[in-house]
Design a protein around this motif. Structure first.
Motif, mmCIF file in Angstrom:
data_model
loop_
_atom_site.group_PDB
_atom_site.id
_atom_site.type_symbol
_atom_site.label_atom_id
_atom_site.label_comp_id
_atom_site.label_asym_id
_atom_site.label_seq_id
_atom_site.Cartn_x
_atom_site.Cartn_y
_atom_site.Cartn_z
ATOM 1 N N LYS A 574 19.228 -4.139 61.241
ATOM 2 C CA LYS A 574 19.946 -3.801 62.528
ATOM 3 C C LYS A 574 18.734 -4.181 64.207
ATOM 4 N N VAL A 575 17.514 -5.041 63.671
ATOM 5 C CA VAL A 575 16.425 -4.835 64.277
ATOM 6 C C VAL A 575 16.762 -5.950 65.641
ATOM 7 N N GLN A 576 16.421 -5.827 66.594
ATOM 8 C CA GLN A 576 16.110 -7.388 67.428
ATOM 9 C C GLN A 576 15.049 -7.775 67.148
ATOM 10 N N LEU A 577 14.874 -9.027 67.215
ATOM 11 C CA LEU A 577 13.455 -9.798 66.985
ATOM 12 C C LEU A 577 13.355 -11.147 68.078
ATOM 13 N N GLU A 578 12.398 -11.108 68.827
ATOM 14 C CA GLU A 578 12.208 -12.838 69.107
ATOM 15 C C GLU A 578 11.862 -13.541 69.029
#
Length: 701
Positions: A574-578
């Motif tokens: 549940k980590v936001q990566l671009e």
């Protein structure tokens, strides 16, 4: 010139670790050589040779497993002080068995390698090397990679001691008081380091590699570098596991080098140093059928220690009278052993009766496993050895793996038909009697695995009661990639940029999951690593730091694999990566040109095999067929037909690479390729490079 040596069984000890048997010369009237032997039962024994037999001088009590042994110098200048390491402790014994040193190191890791150089002591764990002088810590070095072995050198005309640290990833570092003086990356991973025959003011060491080759490493203080030269062009499939020197035997004016290998082979070479080149000559060879852990020379010949604890001598042949005496004594020993065995067997029968309160205990299995480097065909060797005879090995994997033939392997291999799901590989090895070591070659029949796989190996020894031990291994998605140093920044690459709230350690952990042979820990604030694919010869450069990671590769499939892995990891945690991707179509056309020679060669070979098979069937009907066909077909018919399943799989592997390049080029741009993939596969069945390239040019967006 060759040496004639006779095989002699000296004794049996517990399981031995590498570098735990040494010879030394004591200053006494009879001037006898002695042998120090340490095992994993924690027992140190010292023997001497008298009346053609080994005689025990002293023996210590059992304790923690001894991982390393070395001989130090006493005040009289004689090398007769014995040092052993067990756990995090180093102990020193005199030649008569008196304990004179007990040093508890400040290491948090068990000691795996130790070197004594006069008043200096070097100890190394898996990731930390510490330098002691007169039992005082004067410097430590923490390594991100796994340490394999260490050595000590004294710089010429100085009293400076430099530690050479070899790491599993292929690097060798020169360390002085915890400071890195120089570093070099070898083309193959090192397995051990060893000093020259004379260590006085020598600024170089030798390095044995996992493919059996040997390098000389010379420290250049002025330029802060290490020069590496292949000392002997000895290319063996098995890696070096033990090295020793034999003080010039009679008739030789050059140093004699003893080499032991993990497959049980043993060789003796004489080295001749010439100003222009360094040459070698093979004098003796033997095979012990199990891994050699230590070799050393003394005045009675050569002593070899094997993994299971056999201490073996190679000496000059005995005369007839001595042989008769030994044979009679051996018969007496056999009779005594038969009486002991019958006594133990009767006690076991009583203990296993239904009304008995005795319990059968499963023995502890100390299995030694070792992975070899990636070979030219993309396969890796796995060597499994045990202190007891092997019975059955069951291999199961959910990755698309392939077991390849291994020449020294005598076990019976049974493969299940290609399956899907969790059992894509299912095979068994049934070992012959008294087999304690087994080698296998494992390859992947896809250029990249879509996700990390696993290998489960169930090892069943020939023991009672029956027991089994499970070995687990991880298969990285980019299985065929090996680490290299150079990366061309000016080349054309596909780029994957990742931004987000992640640490440098997390980014490094991602690399460890995707790539093989990546150090466990990053070493610099901004880290860059480069890998190359053995099959397609493509590069992958990973440059990462806190909050940013940039991946560059000339293979769009490699970028696609990394993207899918990072997306899955981000979803799981549940980590936001671009994530942003830049695809360069020119790289795909270059890869097609790179793999064209491989595809063309294998395609032609399989085409000829099919033709030979058809002509052979016609010849069985018409014996005079050769007179009625053209010369080209007649030449083909004269060849022996030998269908090779591996070649067929390798060609399928290359075709899968081509299809993956096409599919991934579309996928990363958000398009579906179902209507085009079938057409590409039909073109591959009648492979022509220009046709395939035209298809890519017409369809790539």
């Amino acid at each position: 010139m060759e040496i004639d040596l006779a095989y002699v069984d000296y004794t049996i000890v517990g399981l031995t670790s590498p570098n735990t048997v040494k010879s030394f010369q004591s200053v006494e009237p009879k001037n006898r050589s002695k042998i120090a032997v340490a095992d994993q039962d924690g027992i140190l024994q010292v023997f001497t040779h008298k009346n053609d037999e080994l005689q025990l001088i002293f023996k210590t009590l059992p304790g923690e497993p001894i991982s390393s042994l070395d001989i130090g110098v006493s005040q009289g200048g004689c090398y007769d002080k014995i040092f052993v390491s067990s756990g995090t402790e180093v102990k020193g014994y005199t030649k008569k068995g008196k304990l004179f040193l007990s040093l508890e190191t400040n290491s948090s890791e068990p000691i795996i390698a130790m070197k004594v150089f006069e008043s200096d002591l070097l100890v190394a764990g898996a990731h930390c090397m510490t330098h002691y002088r007169d039992c005082k810590d004067i410097g430590s070095y923490i390594c991100g990679d796994t340490i394999v072995d260490i050595a000590a050198i004294r710089l010429q005309n100085t009293n400076r001691i430099v530690a050479m640290v070899a790491c599993r990833g292929g690097t060798v570092n020169a360390i002085e008081r915890g400071r890195v003086l120089a570093m070099i990356r070898l083309p193959i991973g090192p397995s051990l380091l060893f000093p020259p025959a004379t260590t006085v003011n020598s600024d170089f060491v030798y390095c044995g590699a996992t493919d059996g080759s040997i390098y000389s490493l010379k420290l250049d203080r002025e330029h802060g570098s290490i020069e590496a030269h292949s000392y002997m062009d000895i290319k063996r499939i098995s890696g070096l596991s033990a090295v020793g020197w034999w003080d010039t035997p009679n008739g030789f004016n050059a140093p004699v080098l003893l080499l032991g290998y993990s497959d049980g082979s043993f060789q003796i070479f004489t080295l001749k140093t010439d100003p222009a080149k360094q040459t070698s000559q093979l004098l003796f060879t033997y095979n012990f059928d199990e891994s050699v852990t230590s070799v050393t020379g003394w005045n009675k010949g050569v002593v070899v220690a094997t993994r299971s604890g056999r201490i073996i001598g190679l000496t000059t042949p005995l005369d007839a009278s001595t042989t008769t005496i030994k044979l009679n004594k051996l018969k007496e020993d056999v009779q005594e052993l038969e009486v002991k065995i019958e006594k133990e067997r009767s006690q076991y029968r009583i203990a296993t009766q239904p009304l008995s309160q005795g319990l059968s205990a499963i023995p502890t299995l100390q299995i030694n496993d070792e992975w070899g480097p990636v070979e030219a065909d993309g396969a890796r060797r796995l060597c499994i050895s045990l202190g007891a005879p092997l019975d059955i090995l069951l291999i199961q994997s959910n990755a698309p793996l392939l077991l390849l033939d291994t020449s020294p392997n005598t076990a019976l291999l049974t493969r299940a038909v290609q399956m899907k799901g969790e059992n894509k590989l299912l095979a068994t090895f049934r070992c012959q009697a008294n087999t304690q070591q087994l080698e296998m070659r494992i390859g992947v029949w896809q250029e990249a695995i879509t996700s990390a796989g696993k290998i489960n190996i169930y090892v069943t020894p020939l023991l009672q009661p029956k027991c089994c031990q499970l070995l687990k291994y991880r298969v990285a998605p980019l299985f065929w990639h090996i680490p290299i140093e150079e990366f061309d920044e000016d080349g054309e690459y596909n780029t994957l940029t990742v931004l987000g709230a992640f640490s440098r350690a997390e980014a490094h952990a991602w690399l460890c999951c995707v790539l093989p042979e990546v150090p466990n820990r990053p070493q610099q604030p901004k880290t860059s690593v480069t890998h190359k694919s053995i099959i397609t010869d493509t590069l992958l450069n990973c440059n990462y730091q806190k909050g940013e990671a940039i991946f560059k590769s000339d293979s769009v499939s490699t970028i696609s694999i990394i993207k899918d892995f990072l997306s899955a990891e981000a979803t799981k945690k549940k980590v936001q990566l671009e994530i942003s991707i830049n695809v360069n179509n020119n790289t795909t056309m270059k890869i097609l040109d790179k793999i064209h020679p491989q595809i063309s060669s294998r395609f032609q070979q399989l085409k000829e095999e099919k033709l030979i098979k058809a002509l052979s069937e016609l010849q069985s009907i018409n014996e005079k067929l050769e007179e009625n066909i053209c010369k080209e077909y007649a030449n083909l018919l004269s060849r022996k037909h030998n269908s090779d399943e591996v070649k067929t799989l390798q060609l399928k592997q290359l075709f899968d690479i081509v299809v993956s390049l096409f599919v991934d080029s579309y996928k990363l741009k958000g398009y579906n390729t179902k209507n085009k993939t079938q057409e590409l596969q039909e073109l591959l069945e009648c492979y022509e490079n220009d046709t395939i390239k035209n298809f890519f040019v017409q369809n790539l967006i």
